[in-house]
Motif scaffolding. Structure first.
Motif, PDB file in Angstrom:
ATOM      1  N   ASP A   1     -11.238   5.122 -12.044  1.00  0.00           N
ATOM      2  CA  ASP A   1     -12.430   5.740 -11.474  1.00  0.00           C
ATOM      3  C   ASP A   1     -12.761   5.215 -10.093  1.00  0.00           C
ATOM      4  N   LEU A   2     -11.806   5.302  -9.202  1.00  0.00           N
ATOM      5  CA  LEU A   2     -12.074   5.076  -7.787  1.00  0.00           C
ATOM      6  C   LEU A   2     -12.859   6.267  -7.247  1.00  0.00           C
ATOM      7  N   PRO A   3     -13.494   6.107  -6.083  1.00  0.00           N
ATOM      8  CA  PRO A   3     -14.215   7.245  -5.501  1.00  0.00           C
ATOM      9  C   PRO A   3     -13.328   8.484  -5.370  1.00  0.00           C
ATOM     10  N   GLU A   4     -12.044   8.290  -5.118  1.00  0.00           N
ATOM     11  CA  GLU A   4     -11.099   9.398  -4.994  1.00  0.00           C
ATOM     12  C   GLU A   4     -11.134  10.304  -6.225  1.00  0.00           C
ATOM     13  N   ALA A   5     -11.432   9.751  -7.384  1.00  0.00           N
ATOM     14  CA  ALA A   5     -11.436  10.552  -8.608  1.00  0.00           C
ATOM     15  C   ALA A   5     -12.533  11.611  -8.549  1.00  0.00           C
ATOM     16  N   ARG A   6     -13.689  11.230  -8.027  1.00  0.00           N
ATOM     17  CA  ARG A   6     -14.798  12.179  -7.900  1.00  0.00           C
ATOM     18  C   ARG A   6     -14.482  13.260  -6.882  1.00  0.00           C
ATOM     19  N   TRP A   7     -13.729  12.880  -5.830  1.00  0.00           N
ATOM     20  CA  TRP A   7     -13.480  13.798  -4.719  1.00  0.00           C
ATOM     21  C   TRP A   7     -12.218  14.615  -4.911  1.00  0.00           C
ATOM     22  N   ALA A   8     -11.520  14.408  -6.013  1.00  0.00           N
ATOM     23  CA  ALA A   8     -10.305  15.190  -6.240  1.00  0.00           C
ATOM     24  C   ALA A   8     -10.709  16.623  -6.563  1.00  0.00           C
ATOM     25  N   SER A   9      -9.755  17.530  -6.397  1.00  0.00           N
ATOM     26  CA  SER A   9     -10.026  18.938  -6.683  1.00  0.00           C
ATOM     27  C   SER A   9      -8.990  19.422  -7.690  1.00  0.00           C
ATOM     28  N   PRO A  10      -9.350  19.605  -8.959  1.00  0.00           N
ATOM     29  CA  PRO A  10     -10.679  19.406  -9.545  1.00  0.00           C
ATOM     30  C   PRO A  10     -11.006  17.924  -9.712  1.00  0.00           C
TER      31      PRO A  10
ATOM     32  N   GLU B   1     -13.461  -9.501 -20.914  1.00  0.00           N
ATOM     33  CA  GLU B   1     -13.096  -8.115 -20.613  1.00  0.00           C
ATOM     34  C   GLU B   1     -14.347  -7.248 -20.645  1.00  0.00           C
ATOM     35  N   LEU B   2     -14.661  -6.636 -19.529  1.00  0.00           N
ATOM     36  CA  LEU B   2     -15.789  -5.708 -19.491  1.00  0.00           C
ATOM     37  C   LEU B   2     -15.322  -4.348 -20.002  1.00  0.00           C
ATOM     38  N   ALA B   3     -16.257  -3.622 -20.577  1.00  0.00           N
ATOM     39  CA  ALA B   3     -15.906  -2.360 -21.227  1.00  0.00           C
ATOM     40  C   ALA B   3     -15.547  -1.276 -20.221  1.00  0.00           C
ATOM     41  N   THR B   4     -14.484  -0.560 -20.513  1.00  0.00           N
ATOM     42  CA  THR B   4     -14.164   0.661 -19.776  1.00  0.00           C
ATOM     43  C   THR B   4     -14.905   1.826 -20.445  1.00  0.00           C
ATOM     44  N   ARG B   5     -14.898   2.971 -19.785  1.00  0.00           N
ATOM     45  CA  ARG B   5     -15.659   4.115 -20.275  1.00  0.00           C
ATOM     46  C   ARG B   5     -14.977   5.376 -19.762  1.00  0.00           C
ATOM     47  N   LEU B   6     -14.778   6.345 -20.658  1.00  0.00           N
ATOM     48  CA  LEU B   6     -14.155   7.595 -20.236  1.00  0.00           C
ATOM     49  C   LEU B   6     -15.178   8.460 -19.497  1.00  0.00           C
ATOM     50  N   VAL B   7     -14.795   8.916 -18.304  1.00  0.00           N
ATOM     51  CA  VAL B   7     -15.658   9.807 -17.533  1.00  0.00           C
ATOM     52  C   VAL B   7     -14.987  11.178 -17.527  1.00  0.00           C
ATOM     53  N   VAL B   8     -15.585  12.122 -18.247  1.00  0.00           N
ATOM     54  CA  VAL B   8     -14.973  13.444 -18.351  1.00  0.00           C
ATOM     55  C   VAL B   8     -15.448  14.314 -17.200  1.00  0.00           C
ATOM     56  N   ARG B   9     -14.497  14.775 -16.391  1.00  0.00           N
ATOM     57  CA  ARG B   9     -14.834  15.689 -15.298  1.00  0.00           C
ATOM     58  C   ARG B   9     -14.110  17.017 -15.542  1.00  0.00           C
ATOM     59  N   GLU B  10     -13.423  17.543 -14.533  1.00  0.00           N
ATOM     60  CA  GLU B  10     -12.933  18.914 -14.693  1.00  0.00           C
ATOM     61  C   GLU B  10     -11.422  19.045 -14.756  1.00  0.00           C
TER      62      GLU B  10
END
Lengths: 343, 343
Positions: A282-291, A326-335
């Motif tokens: 989940d780098l910023p690039e993930a949010r800016w990817a298309s989709p 270990e800090l918890a990871t979390r699934l971020v569901v996008r498109e």
């Protein structure tokens, strides 16, 4: 509580009287070698005169106010996230963050120079972000009595310093279950660099996720990558060219997932209509990817912040509860994920 | 050359004899106020005894070895590129880089705290990366005699400190000429945040590029953005919904260009087959976009490196040739641009 009414003398009062800086008094108290004999003598005399005492198991905390944050190279895609977290954690305590890259990977000269600088500025602690922390560096920091913590998104095995990572295995299980949950059964996996704990943990999590959905493991669907974009692109091409191609790809880094995007595009196909893609980081690039990319979030800034707090606690002589957090990871569901095309 | 055979006394010898640190001697030499009167007196006496003299127009350079690099917030997409450049430039001179975010934009408290820290560590210089550097900060740095340079990818007008930017206007002309050169005549422009020099320079460059190809300017094709992904997405949607839609979009930042990608995808269209897209910045995201983004490269790391070198030169009393230096931008052609569809 103190058992005497006599006001405790402060380090800064000692420093002022000796005409030296607070970090210099700190160096004397910490028994470091980088203080002139004359200064050491004068400071120690003043400490005795004023009846200065370290308080039992919690010695007086003396700070230069600088925490060192070190990368192998500053082109890591995680770098800015971790810098932000460390800077925030240090700032909470009024400390500042010195950011360095130990240039020319593995060069003893640049490591030596960095250590000299750390010693000269009486750094309060060191946070190492690294995939190949060498034992020389760790030993030297120990000798300088500089507390060290490793922030370790890649999961290097067997470090003997406190290490802050993320739940790689659990994150990979969640990503795989997300894909099986929406109906995928041909799920490709683009693995991380071999030899790293995180690569193994993510692969194991992928297999556990398949098992949970009663999907047999097919080694043909696992392609080795190295976390970088190009390796993701190549792996994506191979997964799409299989006799029975993947309908979804889980890549062990966001950069590799974006490489898979490009392989899909080059094939004239689309994400997620033709193929689903999941990343990791989940780098910023993930949010800016298309989709926008569905991915497993590593809490990089939080890891950095915790590292800063840990190093500051160690500086105060407090113990560290666990060598590996270990800090918890979390699934971020996008498109980038959808049910597979019915054939 | 020296005109005497008597060896010059060094600052570190003075520091050792006075039992203080080198930065403390530096503070005394620089006439700073953050030294105790007692220390100042002792150091000045030693300087006199040893016949220490600043050398004419180039005073002896005394360094704490720390350069401060300051962001408003550490979530700027450029941050890591600039950090890398500054760190390299500082490292060349054996100096280290303290990275800070002046949190809570505009908070006088955090600015004050940062200034106190800069003063306490006798920082050699400050590099400010900013779009709203305030005059209080500049005045305080001047008072502390800390040389300051601004790295300014956004182009803030009228700073009275040395500023290192990029050739925004020329870069925008080149991007526009690239699009007209492959046959586009309906070229949308997503502008940057209003009120910034760079936004104006890029818009003017776009207009100059159209003029060079005898394409009349159509205000309908210019949409105001704020450099962020979301504003690019909204602008892309509007440009595609025009009665006569754009066949190409030039966005004044890579993030806005990636927002345009997403608008194109949401419309069921493709980059570059249906619409060409050009960005500005050349962040790593541009390489990892699908398709890889054609963009105007700002040499951010080089700007950071030059800032570090400039601040170190100022520290040595050398003049700065120009208050405003613009490093050249360069068009990087990747796969997001193609000739327009023939209709």
């Amino acid at each position: 509580m103190h058992d005497t009414q006599r006001p405790a003398v402060t380090i800064s009062a000692i420093a002022a009287e000796a005409g030296v800086s607070v970090p210099t008094v700190s160096r004397v108290l910490n028994g470091r070698s980088d203080v002139s004999p004359r200064t050491r003598e004068r400071v120690e005399a003043l400490l005795r005169d004023h009846g200065y005492q370290r308080r039992g198991v919690r010695p007086e905390v003396v700070r230069s106010g600088l925490i060192d944050l070190v990368f192998n190279d500053l082109d890591s895609p995680w770098a800015v996230e971790i810098i932000r977290g460390v800077e925030e954690g240090a700032n909470e305590a009024g400390a500042s963050t010195v950011v360095s890259a130990i240039h020319r990977r593995g060069s003893p000269k640049s490591t030596r120079q960095w250590l000299d600088n750390v010693s000269a500025r009486a750094s309060d602690g060191a946070i190492l972000v690294t995939t190949d922390l060498d034992s020389f560096l760790r030993a030297e920091l120990q000798r300088l009595q500089v507390p060290a913590v490793v922030v370790d998104p890649a999961g290097v095995p067997d470090l003997d310093v406190p290490t802050i990572g993320a739940t790689n295995w659990t994150g990979a299980v969640g990503a795989t279950e997300h894909l099986t949950g929406i109906g995928h059964r041909r799920i490709g996996f683009v693995a991380g660099m071999p030899g790293l704990w995180c690569s193994r943990a993510r692969l194991d999590g992928y297999r556990a996720g398949l098992d949970a959905a009663d999907i047999p493991f097919d080694p043909e669907l696992v392609i080795e990558g190295d976390f970088d974009y190009q390796s993701g692109f190549r792996a994506g091409c191979r997964l799409l060219e299989l006799a029975e191609p993947a309908s979804a790809v889980f890549a062990a880094s966001d950069q590799m997932a974006l490489g898979v995007y490009e392989a899909v595009r080059k094939k004239g196909l689309r994400v997620p209509e033709d193929i689903s893609v999941v990343g990791f980081d989940d780098l910023p690039e993930a949010r800016w990817a298309s989709p926008p990319l569905t991915t497993v979030r590593q809490p990089l800034a939080e890891m950095g912040k915790l590292a800063a707090r840990t190093v500051l606690r160690m500086l105060q002589g407090e113990g560290v509860e666990s060598l590996r957090v270990e800090l918890a990871t979390r699934l971020v569901v996008r498109e980038s994920t959808a049910a597979p095309r019915t054939r």
